[in-house]
Every structure is written in C-alpha cells, then in structure tokens.
Design a protein around this motif. Structure first.
Motif, PDB file in Angstrom:
ATOM      1  N   TRP A   1      74.457  34.370  -2.656  1.00 12.08           N
ATOM      2  CA  TRP A   1      73.017  34.335  -2.892  1.00 12.08           C
ATOM      3  C   TRP A   1      72.603  35.659  -3.514  1.00 12.08           C
ATOM      4  N   GLN A   2      71.608  35.604  -4.380  1.00 18.16           N
ATOM      5  CA  GLN A   2      71.063  36.854  -4.901  1.00 18.16           C
ATOM      6  C   GLN A   2      70.406  37.621  -3.754  1.00 18.16           C
ATOM      7  N   ALA A   3      69.691  36.889  -2.903  1.00 18.69           N
ATOM      8  CA  ALA A   3      69.104  37.476  -1.697  1.00 18.69           C
ATOM      9  C   ALA A   3      68.838  36.355  -0.706  1.00 18.69           C
ATOM     10  N   MET A   4      69.173  36.604   0.566  1.00 25.43           N
ATOM     11  CA  MET A   4      68.888  35.676   1.653  1.00 25.43           C
ATOM     12  C   MET A   4      68.549  36.496   2.876  1.00 25.43           C
ATOM     13  N   ASN A   5      67.388  36.221   3.469  1.00 27.76           N
ATOM     14  CA  ASN A   5      66.949  36.951   4.664  1.00 27.76           C
ATOM     15  C   ASN A   5      66.397  35.975   5.689  1.00 27.76           C
ATOM     16  N   VAL A   6      66.727  36.216   6.957  1.00 24.94           N
ATOM     17  CA  VAL A   6      66.041  35.515   8.042  1.00 24.94           C
ATOM     18  C   VAL A   6      64.807  36.349   8.324  1.00 24.94           C
ATOM     19  N   ARG A   7      63.646  35.771   8.064  1.00 21.76           N
ATOM     20  CA  ARG A   7      62.400  36.540   8.163  1.00 21.76           C
ATOM     21  C   ARG A   7      61.615  36.279   9.432  1.00 21.76           C
ATOM     22  N   GLY A   8      62.007  35.288  10.183  1.00 19.33           N
ATOM     23  CA  GLY A   8      61.286  35.022  11.420  1.00 19.33           C
ATOM     24  C   GLY A   8      61.981  33.938  12.209  1.00 19.33           C
ATOM     25  N   GLU A   9      61.706  33.943  13.509  1.00 21.28           N
ATOM     26  CA  GLU A   9      62.266  32.893  14.357  1.00 21.28           C
ATOM     27  C   GLU A   9      61.443  32.748  15.614  1.00 21.28           C
ATOM     28  N   GLU A  10      61.519  31.559  16.186  1.00 23.01           N
ATOM     29  CA  GLU A  10      60.934  31.281  17.484  1.00 23.01           C
ATOM     30  C   GLU A  10      62.011  30.620  18.315  1.00 23.01           C
TER      31      GLU A  10
END
Length: 175
Positions: free
Chosen positions: A111-120
């Motif tokens: 991926w050029q960029a992949m981020n986990v930005r939030g979770e519950e």
C-alpha cells in the motif's frame, strides 16, 4: 494444554499497545502467567471481544486487493464497508482476533499508505453475543468510489459517527 484445567494452567499470551515499555510488558505477562498457575484445577472463561476498526488507505484501486478485502472478510466472518478510490476507507467489525488477523493480512499487501485510525471494542459473553453486537451484519460491502457520504450515513445510523469522524481527523464543534 492437554491436561487443562485439571493439571495444567491455561497458556497466557499478553498483547499490549505500543504505549508501554518492554519491561512493563514482561511484568504484565509474568503476573498473568503466575495468576494462571494459581488457578490450576479451575476452568478459565474469558470474554469474547468485539472490535470495530477504521482503516484509511491512500487509495484502494487494485481489483485484486478489493477482491481480497471482500474474500478475507467472508472467510473470517467479518462485517463492514469498503469505500475504494481516493482515499480508501475500510470499516470492519467482528471478533477481536479475527479483525486483528484481517488487518494483519491487509498490512502485508503493498500500500502507498495504510493506517488504523480508530477503533471501538466491546466485551461479549460468547460468540453469539458478538453477533448481537454487530452493527453491519456479516460481509464486507463495497461502496462506490464516490460513496463517502453514503458511508457517513451508514456510520451515523449505526451510532459510529464519532469513529467515522475520528478516522477522518475531524473534530465536532460541539465537543
């Protein structure tokens, strides 16, 4: 273990976020193992955790990656939505370990960029209760590349607007 719970303790593995030191992680692991050792002869019943994660990608365009997103979601009995294009957005829910496996598989793709930005995360008493906590049902649904407003509406309806806005790095004025 073969002789669990009568003669062998439950095996304990501790997973922690990046906010603690290695020394703290080792201490927590040691205490958990010692606790398990003292409970030999008793059955350990741990709750099942249901997790929803918001992942942001620079883009999701590849047909093969899009197929993998859907296929792996079905294989792991996850639910959620994928908005391909620029930016790519993925909201995924299911049992915590299944979501972690899914995200791990995705991270191994280029991926050029992949981020986990939030979770519950919510605690469930068993796998059936996890299904009752689901907001999206089973299956990853792919939206149109212009489906950001549709995804926002889905999140609003599922009471996940705060997670959606967090993923977009938007703060509400009333908070």
């Amino acid at each position: 273990p073969k002789e669990y719970p009568e003669k062998s303790p439950v095996r304990v593995f501790v997973e922690c976020g990046s906010g603690i030191s290695r020394l703290q992680h080792e201490f927590i692991s040691k205490v958990a193992r010692e606790t398990a050792d003292h409970l030999v002869g008793e059955e350990a019943i741990l709750p099942v955790l249901q997790r929803i994660q918001y992942c942001r990608f620079h883009h999701i365009k590849s047909v093969q990656k899009r197929k993998s997103i859907i296929h792996w979601g079905q294989e792991l009995r996850l639910g959620g939505y994928c908005k391909p294009g620029f930016p790519g957005i993925l909201l995924v829910e299911g049992e915590r370990d299944d979501v972690a496996e899914y995200v791990s598989r995705l991270q191994k793709l280029r991926w050029q960029a992949m981020n986990v930005r939030g979770e519950e995360q919510q605690e469930a008493v068993d796998a059936h209760h996890v299904n009752a906590l689901r907001r999206f049902g089973v299956g990853i649904r792919e939206l149109d590349e212009t489906g950001m407003s549709e995804l926002a509406a889905v999140c609003r309806e599922a009471d996940l607007e705060s997670l959606f806005l967090t993923g977009l790095k938007i703060q509400r004025a009333d908070k």
